[in-house]
Design an enzyme around this catalytic site. Structure first.
Site, mmCIF file in Angstrom:
data_model
loop_
_atom_site.group_PDB
_atom_site.id
_atom_site.type_symbol
_atom_site.label_atom_id
_atom_site.label_comp_id
_atom_site.label_asym_id
_atom_site.label_seq_id
_atom_site.Cartn_x
_atom_site.Cartn_y
_atom_site.Cartn_z
ATOM 1 N N SER A 24 0.828 -1.204 0.000
ATOM 2 C CA SER A 24 0.000 0.000 0.000
ATOM 3 C C SER A 24 0.862 1.254 0.000
ATOM 4 O O SER A 24 0.533 2.253 -0.654
ATOM 5 C CB SER A 24 -0.933 0.007 1.211
ATOM 6 O OG SER A 24 -1.889 -1.027 1.117
ATOM 7 N N LYS A 73 -9.329 -2.500 13.273
ATOM 8 C CA LYS A 73 -10.450 -1.951 12.510
ATOM 9 C C LYS A 73 -11.710 -1.710 13.342
ATOM 10 O O LYS A 73 -12.517 -0.832 13.010
ATOM 11 C CB LYS A 73 -10.775 -2.864 11.324
ATOM 12 C CG LYS A 73 -9.680 -2.902 10.269
ATOM 13 C CD LYS A 73 -10.105 -3.712 9.066
ATOM 14 C CE LYS A 73 -9.030 -3.729 7.991
ATOM 15 N NZ LYS A 73 -9.467 -4.442 6.765
ATOM 16 N N ASN A 94 -11.476 1.043 8.123
ATOM 17 C CA ASN A 94 -10.131 0.802 7.601
ATOM 18 C C ASN A 94 -9.474 2.081 7.097
ATOM 19 O O ASN A 94 -8.333 2.068 6.662
ATOM 20 C CB ASN A 94 -10.162 -0.233 6.473
ATOM 21 C CG ASN A 94 -10.567 0.375 5.147
ATOM 22 O OD1 ASN A 94 -11.510 1.176 5.078
ATOM 23 N ND2 ASN A 94 -9.895 -0.005 4.073
ATOM 24 N N ASP A 109 -12.914 -0.859 1.941
ATOM 25 C CA ASP A 109 -12.675 -2.216 1.442
ATOM 26 C C ASP A 109 -13.808 -2.696 0.537
ATOM 27 O O ASP A 109 -13.585 -3.149 -0.589
ATOM 28 C CB ASP A 109 -12.513 -3.201 2.599
ATOM 29 C CG ASP A 109 -11.143 -3.132 3.243
ATOM 30 O OD1 ASP A 109 -10.206 -2.649 2.571
ATOM 31 O OD2 ASP A 109 -11.006 -3.557 4.392
ATOM 32 N N ALA A 133 -16.256 -14.835 7.103
ATOM 33 C CA ALA A 133 -17.170 -13.995 7.886
ATOM 34 C C ALA A 133 -16.394 -12.982 8.719
ATOM 35 O O ALA A 133 -16.889 -12.500 9.730
ATOM 36 C CB ALA A 133 -18.038 -14.869 8.789
ATOM 37 N N GLY A 134 -15.180 -12.653 8.277
ATOM 38 C CA GLY A 134 -14.365 -11.680 8.988
ATOM 39 C C GLY A 134 -14.616 -10.265 8.502
ATOM 40 O O GLY A 134 -15.650 -9.949 7.913
ATOM 41 N N ALA A 136 -13.183 -8.432 6.061
ATOM 42 C CA ALA A 136 -13.325 -8.246 4.617
ATOM 43 C C ALA A 136 -14.700 -8.710 4.154
ATOM 44 O O ALA A 136 -15.353 -8.046 3.344
ATOM 45 C CB ALA A 136 -12.228 -9.013 3.879
ATOM 46 N N VAL A 227 -9.961 -11.879 -2.582
ATOM 47 C CA VAL A 227 -9.527 -10.602 -2.007
ATOM 48 C C VAL A 227 -8.037 -10.592 -1.709
ATOM 49 O O VAL A 227 -7.483 -9.542 -1.396
ATOM 50 C CB VAL A 227 -10.321 -10.268 -0.724
ATOM 51 C CG1 VAL A 227 -11.808 -10.265 -0.990
ATOM 52 C CG2 VAL A 227 -9.968 -11.222 0.410
ATOM 53 N N GLY A 250 -7.017 -9.946 -6.179
ATOM 54 C CA GLY A 250 -7.115 -9.014 -5.070
ATOM 55 C C GLY A 250 -6.469 -7.671 -5.328
ATOM 56 O O GLY A 250 -6.702 -6.715 -4.575
#
Length: 285
Positions: A24, A73, A94, A109, A133-134, A136, A227, A250
């Protein structure tokens, strides 16, 4: 007497776990340079117990914004002045944006994923199957639902987390959401339009991890996305391509969420091609 030197630069950063070379950072600084902006994007390791002080430092030093990674987050919300409607729905942030003297939480995101998906298809009216199920998955679920998805099926190993996300999406967006326990190699139903891996299966360094689905159930009419940016071509995407499925890596999501954050901080539209080229150089694509 000579004029004093001006060392002032606008600063943005990412708070999170340490990595040798932050993709990033490379992406954002390439975009700053391309746009002629004397900005910097710094990688700062922050332990969970120091998050409050880190946000205080961000305020004091005049940072224009920040990104956050796991595990910050959710915890960061209590230290901000407010959050966007989408971030409130997700219960996760985020991206932090300074607006006057306030720090506002955003979540880019899911928006980044939807923008990437729209390069192949509009999510409106589509049946979505999502693994995970997190954080993202939560962001992608909310944004695909808000973009008009017909229904979402969540497949996850943890029943509690899967059911919690299904209930959150139904409550916040009103679209049909189903949870299915992930046991063995999952067989994708024939009527699914978009398959999404929102888990970390296949993330570096576990690049050879086999994604546990029945690959014979993938059909050429299904778009398969992942992702994970590192590596860009995961085992899932390679096998999906063999089955004739259009695929999304991703990097697209990472670039598009970066584009959104860049505009929120600077007011300038960056060139996504420059940002993707920076990422591809990092990953050797």
């Amino acid at each position: 007497m000579s004029e004093p030197l001006n060392f002032k630069q606008e600063l943005t950063c990412v708070f999170g776990q340490p990595i040798a070379e932050n993709p990033s950072q490379c992406m954002m600084e390439a975009a700053y340079k391309d746009c002629g902006l004397e900005w910097r994007y710094q990688t700062i390791e922050v332990a969970p117990e120091n998050l409050e002080q880190a946000i205080g430092g961000l305020r004091a030093m005049g940072f224009r914004g920040a990104n956050l990674t796991i595990p910050h987050k959710v915890a960061v919300i209590q230290y901000l002045d407010g959050v966007s409607d989408a971030a409130a729905m997700m219960g996760a942030v985020n991206c932090i944006v300074r607006k006057d003297d306030q720090l506002i939480g955003e979540n880019t995101d899911g928006k980044g994923f939807v923008q990437s998906l729209k390069e192949l298809t509009d999510p409106q009216g589509k049946k979505i199957l999502m693994f995970g199920a997190g954080g993202a998955a939560r962001a992608i679920g909310v944004e695909t639902a808000l973009s008009g998805a017909a229904e979402i099926t969540i497949v996850n190993r943890s029943t509690q987390r899967g059911e919690e996300l299904a209930e959150l999406l139904k409550e916040k967006t009103g679209i049909p959401v189903t949870f299915v326990p992930w046991e063995g190699n999952y067989s994708v139903p024939e009527d699914v339009d978009v398959v999404i891996n929102a888990t970390s299966i296949g993330l570096f360094p576990d690049v050879d991890a086999v994604f546990p689905i029945d690959y014979s159930s993938l059909k050429p009419n299904m778009i398969v996305s992942d992702v994970i940016p590192n590596p860009p071509q995961t085992h899932l995407l390679r096998e999906a391509a063999k089955a004739g499925c259009p695929t999304l890596d991703g990097l697209g999501m990472l670039v598009n969420q970066g584009v959104i954050g860049f505009k929120l901080w600077t007011g300038v539209d960056p060139d996504p091609r420059v940002m993707r080229a920076a990422l591809e150089e990092v990953f050797g694509v």
